[in-house]
Design a protein around this motif. Sequence first.
Motif, PDB file in Angstrom:
ATOM      1  N   MET A  62       0.843  -1.191   0.000  1.00  0.00           N
ATOM      2  CA  MET A  62       0.000   0.000   0.000  1.00  0.00           C
ATOM      3  C   MET A  62       0.881   1.243   0.000  1.00  0.00           C
ATOM      4  N   ILE A  63       0.633   2.148  -0.919  1.00  0.00           N
ATOM      5  CA  ILE A  63       1.445   3.359  -1.064  1.00  0.00           C
ATOM      6  C   ILE A  63       0.618   4.556  -0.610  1.00  0.00           C
ATOM      7  N   ILE A  64       1.187   5.336   0.324  1.00  0.00           N
ATOM      8  CA  ILE A  64       0.466   6.448   0.933  1.00  0.00           C
ATOM      9  C   ILE A  64       1.289   7.713   0.810  1.00  0.00           C
ATOM     10  N   LEU A  65       0.609   8.801   0.487  1.00  0.00           N
ATOM     11  CA  LEU A  65       1.239  10.122   0.403  1.00  0.00           C
ATOM     12  C   LEU A  65       0.745  10.975   1.559  1.00  0.00           C
ATOM     13  N   ASN A  66       1.685  11.573   2.297  1.00  0.00           N
ATOM     14  CA  ASN A  66       1.342  12.448   3.412  1.00  0.00           C
ATOM     15  C   ASN A  66       1.994  13.807   3.194  1.00  0.00           C
ATOM     16  N   LEU A  67       1.206  14.891   3.348  1.00  0.00           N
ATOM     17  CA  LEU A  67       1.750  16.228   3.118  1.00  0.00           C
ATOM     18  C   LEU A  67       0.971  17.275   3.903  1.00  0.00           C
ATOM     19  N   ASN A  68       1.690  18.125   4.618  1.00  0.00           N
ATOM     20  CA  ASN A  68       1.107  19.342   5.183  1.00  0.00           C
ATOM     21  C   ASN A  68       1.193  20.395   4.091  1.00  0.00           C
ATOM     22  N   ILE A  69       0.084  20.601   3.402  1.00  0.00           N
ATOM     23  CA  ILE A  69       0.114  21.352   2.144  1.00  0.00           C
ATOM     24  C   ILE A  69       0.010  22.858   2.343  1.00  0.00           C
ATOM     25  N   ARG A  70      -0.405  23.293   3.533  1.00  0.00           N
ATOM     26  CA  ARG A  70      -0.511  24.730   3.830  1.00  0.00           C
ATOM     27  C   ARG A  70      -1.409  25.461   2.826  1.00  0.00           C
ATOM     28  N   GLY A  71      -2.580  24.868   2.597  1.00  0.00           N
ATOM     29  CA  GLY A  71      -3.546  25.467   1.676  1.00  0.00           C
ATOM     30  C   GLY A  71      -3.525  24.813   0.314  1.00  0.00           C
ATOM     31  N   VAL A  72      -4.711  24.423  -0.198  1.00  0.00           N
ATOM     32  CA  VAL A  72      -4.785  23.730  -1.489  1.00  0.00           C
ATOM     33  C   VAL A  72      -5.150  24.662  -2.634  1.00  0.00           C
ATOM     34  N   ARG A  75      -1.293  20.532  -9.440  1.00  0.00           N
ATOM     35  CA  ARG A  75      -0.415  19.863 -10.419  1.00  0.00           C
ATOM     36  C   ARG A  75       0.660  19.040  -9.709  1.00  0.00           C
ATOM     37  N   TYR A  76       1.206  19.586  -8.626  1.00  0.00           N
ATOM     38  CA  TYR A  76       2.236  18.852  -7.878  1.00  0.00           C
ATOM     39  C   TYR A  76       1.670  17.550  -7.311  1.00  0.00           C
ATOM     40  N   LEU A  77       0.479  17.612  -6.711  1.00  0.00           N
ATOM     41  CA  LEU A  77      -0.140  16.404  -6.154  1.00  0.00           C
ATOM     42  C   LEU A  77      -0.401  15.371  -7.243  1.00  0.00           C
ATOM     43  N   ARG A  78      -0.946  15.816  -8.369  1.00  0.00           N
ATOM     44  CA  ARG A  78      -1.219  14.873  -9.467  1.00  0.00           C
ATOM     45  C   ARG A  78       0.070  14.213  -9.946  1.00  0.00           C
ATOM     46  N   HIS A  79       1.146  14.994 -10.006  1.00  0.00           N
ATOM     47  CA  HIS A  79       2.438  14.465 -10.464  1.00  0.00           C
ATOM     48  C   HIS A  79       2.953  13.387  -9.516  1.00  0.00           C
TER      49      HIS A  79
END
Length: 392
Positions: free
Chosen positions: A1-11, A18-22
């Motif tokens: 299982m592959i998981i992405l975690n990010l404190n994005i500071r506003g979407v 674009r960064y998330l999709r990449h």
Amino acid sequence: MIILNLNIRGVGGGTKARYLRHVIAGEGVDFVCLQETKAKVFTEAKCFSLWGDNKVGWIHHEGENGCGSLLSMWYEEAFSYVSHVKGKGFIAVFGKHIKSNTSCAVVNVYAACNLNEKKICWKELTEDYRILFWVGVCVAILMLFIDANSLFDLPLVGKTFTWFKSNGSAKSRLDRVLVSEEWMDIWPMCKQYVQQREVSDHCAIVVKSVDKDWGPKPFRSIDVWLKEKDFGELVKGMWLSYSVQGSAFTKVKEKLKCLKGDLKMWNKDVFGNIQTSKKRILQELEDLDCQDCCDDLGDGDRLKRMELVGRLKEMEKKLDSLICQKARANWFRSGDSSTKFFHTSLRWRRLRNEVKGVEVGGIWCENPPLYARKPKASLKADLKLRRIMEFV
């Protein structure tokens, strides 16, 4: 299982989408945990835009006026949603990873800056969700929570810190992934891969299990072999029987290679698996005990039982020596090798000591095929191999 975690500071804005999709497309992400989305309301169209696909499930926690807001998303063909629970500072999503057929809980956490509120959040999670498979965290103080739930912080690959102040005056590891013992049983090679910092002052973390083949493993011996009778003479005879031509370095390398193969065969065919041998001895003792319950044993059977008890004690000593060497834990001498935590520690040590990459010509390489194609002469220079004096 592959998981992405990010404190994005506003979407907000197309750059972050674009960064998330990449990252999601490049890493084949199954589940995404975002903190500090700073959005009170989310729509399906917005989630589809962030993922780049419409087969997406999602849960949003608006926080307090957008502060501390959370977003958990998953790819519906990889993760089957069952239920969810939202609390102050967290979203817990329950479901099943389809490929491995594993039921799990993914908990996305953003603890408040206030210490009392942090304690309340960790206490609620500890009381309600003791069986955690994965936790995405953005918090500074959580060691008590880790100890209380027997969680493990996965090794980092790429960077030591996950947050950097914009002016470069401060850095810290605020973001981390915690897993339970059950998670390590299913995905033992799982690690945290820290990504480049592009759209936030926090680095994205990709959690995935990657088992890379870096070529032949180094020669190692097992201490318990030394307790075997005539083991020294056996090794000496093997070593002298090898006829190798070449330089001193080549002779040592090739002889160790041959010795490694012969010892593996000897360990399998002669020395045997300790656990299997122990089970066989216990079964023979059980048969004799059952026979003794029905009828008195003869002198031959009594002598055999005494011999089996002696062999069992010897096997226990060998097993203790083997486990102690694998764990390198001093407390094992007075501890309990059968505990679940102890055997998890064995897997943790293997994972921590795994080769993550090699620096070749000043460039960090994490791809074994690229490293293997490096010319031999260049590798010797890069790894600073020292000339071995002729002693063979």
